[in-house]
Design a protein around this motif. Structure first.
Motif, PDB file in Angstrom:
ATOM      1  N   ILE A 186      36.828 103.831  15.279  1.00 23.46           N
ATOM      2  CA  ILE A 186      36.668 104.025  16.819  1.00 23.46           C
ATOM      3  C   ILE A 186      38.040 103.982  17.461  1.00 23.46           C
ATOM      4  CG2 ILE A 186      35.478 103.607  18.468  1.00 23.46           C
ATOM      5  CD1 ILE A 186      32.684 102.737  17.059  1.00 23.46           C
ATOM      6  N   ALA A 187      38.392 104.802  17.610  1.00 28.04           N
ATOM      7  CA  ALA A 187      40.254 103.762  18.605  1.00 28.04           C
ATOM      8  C   ALA A 187      39.726 103.803  20.211  1.00 28.04           C
ATOM      9  CB  ALA A 187      41.108 104.383  18.430  1.00 28.04           C
ATOM     10  N   THR A 188      40.400 102.694  20.984  1.00 27.50           N
ATOM     11  CA  THR A 188      39.882 102.844  21.907  1.00 27.50           C
ATOM     12  C   THR A 188      42.239 103.097  23.283  1.00 27.50           C
ATOM     13  OG1 THR A 188      40.234 100.475  21.938  1.00 27.50           O
ATOM     14  CG2 THR A 188      37.847 102.024  22.588  1.00 27.50           C
ATOM     15  N   ILE A 189      41.446 103.403  23.853  1.00 27.18           N
ATOM     16  CA  ILE A 189      43.312 104.055  24.358  1.00 27.18           C
ATOM     17  C   ILE A 189      42.650 104.110  26.135  1.00 27.18           C
ATOM     18  CG2 ILE A 189      43.358 106.241  24.343  1.00 27.18           C
ATOM     19  CD1 ILE A 189      46.017 105.816  23.759  1.00 27.18           C
ATOM     20  N   GLY A 190      43.646 103.938  27.221  1.00 22.97           N
ATOM     21  CA  GLY A 190      43.358 103.487  28.112  1.00 22.97           C
ATOM     22  C   GLY A 190      43.850 104.680  29.379  1.00 22.97           C
ATOM     23  N   ASP A 191      43.722 105.486  30.343  1.00 24.71           N
ATOM     24  CA  ASP A 191      43.581 106.747  30.842  1.00 24.71           C
ATOM     25  C   ASP A 191      45.268 107.018  30.433  1.00 24.71           C
ATOM     26  OD1 ASP A 191      43.367 104.645  32.195  1.00 24.71           O
ATOM     27  OD2 ASP A 191      43.352 106.498  34.445  1.00 24.71           O
ATOM     28  N   SER A 192      45.978 105.743  31.844  1.00 22.86           N
ATOM     29  CA  SER A 192      47.363 106.239  31.776  1.00 22.86           C
ATOM     30  C   SER A 192      48.066 106.218  30.629  1.00 22.86           C
ATOM     31  CB  SER A 192      47.762 104.953  32.976  1.00 22.86           C
ATOM     32  OG  SER A 192      49.461 104.927  32.771  1.00 22.86           O
ATOM     33  N   THR A 193      48.104 105.585  29.070  1.00 21.72           N
ATOM     34  CA  THR A 193      48.202 105.365  28.271  1.00 21.72           C
ATOM     35  C   THR A 193      48.376 106.497  27.223  1.00 21.72           C
ATOM     36  OG1 THR A 193      47.577 102.489  27.902  1.00 21.72           O
ATOM     37  CG2 THR A 193      48.445 103.260  25.852  1.00 21.72           C
ATOM     38  N   HIS A 242      50.898 108.536  28.736  1.00 21.17           N
ATOM     39  CA  HIS A 242      51.888 108.135  28.605  1.00 21.17           C
ATOM     40  C   HIS A 242      52.453 108.745  26.553  1.00 21.17           C
ATOM     41  CE1 HIS A 242      54.527 104.728  26.459  1.00 21.17           C
ATOM     42  NE2 HIS A 242      55.448 104.874  27.734  1.00 21.17           N
ATOM     43  N   ALA A 243      51.356 108.438  25.387  1.00 20.26           N
ATOM     44  CA  ALA A 243      51.784 108.471  24.073  1.00 20.26           C
ATOM     45  C   ALA A 243      50.695 108.868  23.751  1.00 20.26           C
ATOM     46  CB  ALA A 243      51.983 107.312  23.905  1.00 20.26           C
ATOM     47  N   GLY A 244      49.421 109.301  23.875  1.00 23.44           N
ATOM     48  CA  GLY A 244      48.085 109.027  22.794  1.00 23.44           C
ATOM     49  C   GLY A 244      48.204 110.926  22.772  1.00 23.44           C
ATOM     50  N   ALA A 298      49.492 104.003  19.700  1.00 20.16           N
ATOM     51  CA  ALA A 298      49.385 103.803  18.396  1.00 20.16           C
ATOM     52  C   ALA A 298      47.798 103.579  18.165  1.00 20.16           C
ATOM     53  CB  ALA A 298      50.046 102.557  18.078  1.00 20.16           C
ATOM     54  N   SER A 299      47.209 102.952  19.257  1.00 16.72           N
ATOM     55  CA  SER A 299      45.619 103.333  18.479  1.00 16.72           C
ATOM     56  C   SER A 299      45.124 104.766  18.434  1.00 16.72           C
ATOM     57  CB  SER A 299      44.376 102.693  20.345  1.00 16.72           C
ATOM     58  OG  SER A 299      44.974 104.392  21.090  1.00 16.72           O
TER      59      SER A 299
END
Length: 623
Positions: free
Chosen positions: A444-451, A454-456, A427-428
């Motif tokens: 500035i959005a942040t998201i992890g590599d696995s996430t 998954h959904a980015g 959702a980020s």
């Protein structure tokens, strides 16, 4: 323990975690295909089967994978079931939201090989963003839901669900929850079947497997008939029973709440009749009717929602005491004290202990202890990333900072304050699409590599297509960190330990049409700040990949090689407090007089040395 999970010792009793017991049940059932996306409290099921598929190779072969997300995991298991193989998919409760689309349609199609979906619910939200009761999925999708009450039953019912799935042609939902998944108990082992993993020839069944509207209209009545048959089975099933007792007040106890209820009654020195329910949907109406019709009052004990209570109230056979009239707590997970208090309230007696006083006293004691909020690990590359983001945001004056689900969500804490919004996986990026069209501020959005995997990806494509203007920082620590360092497609490792083809995130991003893509090591704070500034000036979505392995894995590998160089604060320190007040690594200590570095915590990332304006942090020694 893992050795006990794979021990071929029928009849032997061992001590297992609830999730390990579920994994053992799948093994005893002769599982063929297992797929999962890790999510607490479900993660240990997949981790256990990841190890087991190697240890049992040549004796009891099965395929195991960590999938890109829960929907994919569910669909992997669907494919295996339709080919006649036994398959299981596991996920945490919110993961079922991701898998819901195929879940509802597969109910119409039906299982061939036994199919089990494990949902690990999280009452009290120990590691989740909501308190979701996934029994409702069984009702909405018209699928059976079975709920164990002990670690032994977790093993037994996992195996049983495969058998019921094949007997009735239905996908089965096995519901567990944090207290059961992470509890330990004595489990009597069954036999591990010997089998090779064999491929089969595909058999076409388009009339059931292709859910065109014309087919679906024919399949729904068949699904309802299957549900009726399994309800009749549950009315006399071994998973439900009545403990005889005295009086005309009875208790319906669901799943793990049965264990709480039995201990609560023992504390109260009462011998009330108890209907233990483990088939949550379809409910065994005849069994409930026979029980409730003999009672003046029925107390319903269940987590999280009044799912069974609503049904019992609708039957109108007795006065019902539960969540809806305030006798049992509506929120958060149960324990013996909460259940005993509710039963005592319904009976108009006092509980065996002053549980409210005990809770109040414990809260007083807890208030005296210094606060210990969860923090990012020493040397965590996310800390460096958020430090750089905060530097840039302070230069701007303000910015919107959407983030995502992962350990990096802890970037919300002071002094980093790098998280403004967290909703769900991916959702980020999706929320940033909306913010980009309505805000004057930079984003500035942040998201992890696995996430991200998954959904980015879909929302990033959407951002490119709709010309959204924001910066996405992908915090790539080369693992699924928060749930226990499971692999994902970007790591190059697979579930059973084999090498896989590593999917490069920068290639994915460029393939989505992003024109500004830069990879930077966040430990290089100066370069990270420079890249962020340039990304903010780019017209359209810009992606910065902050790549540095998880500090736990990075330091573990370097310790094995004897290459860690820790850092210390020298006498040049002027107590400017830049390191403490803006970076806040857990290894940094200020005792009121001086700043020092805990050598047992320092992993040698050197970020504190790079941000010290007086260069008062230097290498200490090699460990």
């Amino acid at each position: 323990m893992l050795n006990d999970v794979v021990r071929d010792a029928e009849g032997e009793k061992v001590f297992l975690l609830g999730n390990e017991a579920i994994a053992r049940g799948a093994i005893e059932a002769g599982i063929d295909v297992f797929a999962a996306y890790p999510g607490t409290p479900s993660s240990e099921i997949a981790d256990t089967l990841s190890d087991a598929c190697r240890l049992l190779r040549g004796k009891m072969d099965f395929y195991m994978e960590y999938s890109a997300n829960e929907k994919v995991a569910f669909e992997v298991a669907v494919g295996a079931s339709l080919a006649g193989k036994r398959a299981m998919a596991t996920m945490k409760h919110v993961g079922v939201n991701v898998a819901a689309d195929p879940l509802f349609s597969f109910a119409y199609v039906g299982a061939r090989g036994g199919f089990v979906l494990v949902t690990a619910d999280d009452p009290s939200m120990h590691s989740s963003q909501n308190e979701q009761d996934n029994r409702w999925y069984g009702k909405a999708a018209k699928l059976p839901v079975v709920e164990p009450s002990s670690v032994q039953e977790a093993k037994d019912y996992a195996k049983l669900c495969f058998e019921l799935s094949e007997k009735f042609g239905l996908p089965m939902i096995l519901r567990t929850y944090t207290r059961l998944s992470h509890a330990s108990g004595v489990v009597e082992l069954g036999k591990i079947p010997e089998k090779e993993f064999s491929r089969v020839e595909w058999e076409r069944h388009p009339e059931t497997d292709v859910v065109l509207p014309a087919h679906a209209r024919k399949l729904k009545p068949i699904l309802l008939e299957k549900l009726e048959r399994i309800e009749r089975h549950f009315n006399s099933s071994e998973v439900n029973w009545v403990d005889e007792g005295d009086g005309d007040v009875g208790i319906i106890a669901c799943g793990l709440s049965y264990a709480y209820t039995k201990e609560a009654l023992e504390n109260l020195n009462l011998n009330l009749p108890v209907l233990k329910l483990s088939s949550m949907h379809p409910l065994p109406e005849r069994l409930i009717e026979n029980f409730a019709s003999q009672m003046k009052k029925v107390i319903v004990v269940e987590e999280v929602d009044p799912f069974v209570e609503l049904h019992v109230r609708a039957m109108g056979l007795a006065e019902v005491y539960g969540k809806m009239n305030g006798y049992m707590p509506m929120n958060y997970e149960y324990n013996v004290g909460r259940v005993e208090t509710g039963i005592a309230k319904a009976l108009g007696i006092k509980p065996s202990r002053d549980y409210e006083g005990i809770v109040a006293e414990s809260q007083k004691l807890a208030a005296k202890a210094p606060p210990r909020p969860p923090v990012l690990c020493p040397g965590c590359p996310h800390s460096a990333s958020f430090y750089a983001i905060r530097r840039v945001v302070d230069e701007l004056g303000d910015a919107a900072l959407p983030s995502d689900i992962g350990c990096y969500t802890l970037g919300i804490n002071k002094p980093l304050e790098g998280v403004d919004i967290t909703i769900c996986m991916g959702a980020s990026v999706g929320v940033s699409n909306g913010l980009a069209h309505v805000l004057n501020n930079k984003i500035i959005a942040t998201i992890g590599d696995s996430t991200f995997i998954h959904a980015g990806i879909p929302p990033l494509i959407n951002a490119v297509y709709n010309h959204a203007d924001f910066v996405l920082v992908i915090l790539d620590n080369s693992t699924t960190g928060m749930t226990g360092h499971q692999p994902h497609p970007g790591t190059g490792f697979r579930g059973c330990g084999e090498a896989g083809k590593a999917v490069r995130i920068e290639d994915i991003v460029r393939g989505c049409g992003v024109e500004f893509v830069e990879v930077v090591n966040p430990y290089n704070v100066r370069k990270m700040v420079d890249v962020l500034r340039r990304a903010l000036n780019h017209d359209g979505v810009a992606v910065v990949i902050a790549r540095q392995p998880c500090a736990i894995l990075w330091s573990r590998a370097r310790r094995r090689e004897g290459k860690i160089v820790t850092y210390k604060v020298t006498e040049d320190c002027t107590l400017c407090m830049e390191c403490v007040n803006t970076f806040a690594c857990p290894a940094l200590i200020f005792d009121g007089e001086k700043v020092s570095i805990d050598q047992s915590l320092c992993v040698g990332c050197a970020v504190c040395a790079k941000i010290c304006p007086n260069r008062a942090i230097k290498p200490a020694k090699s460990n």
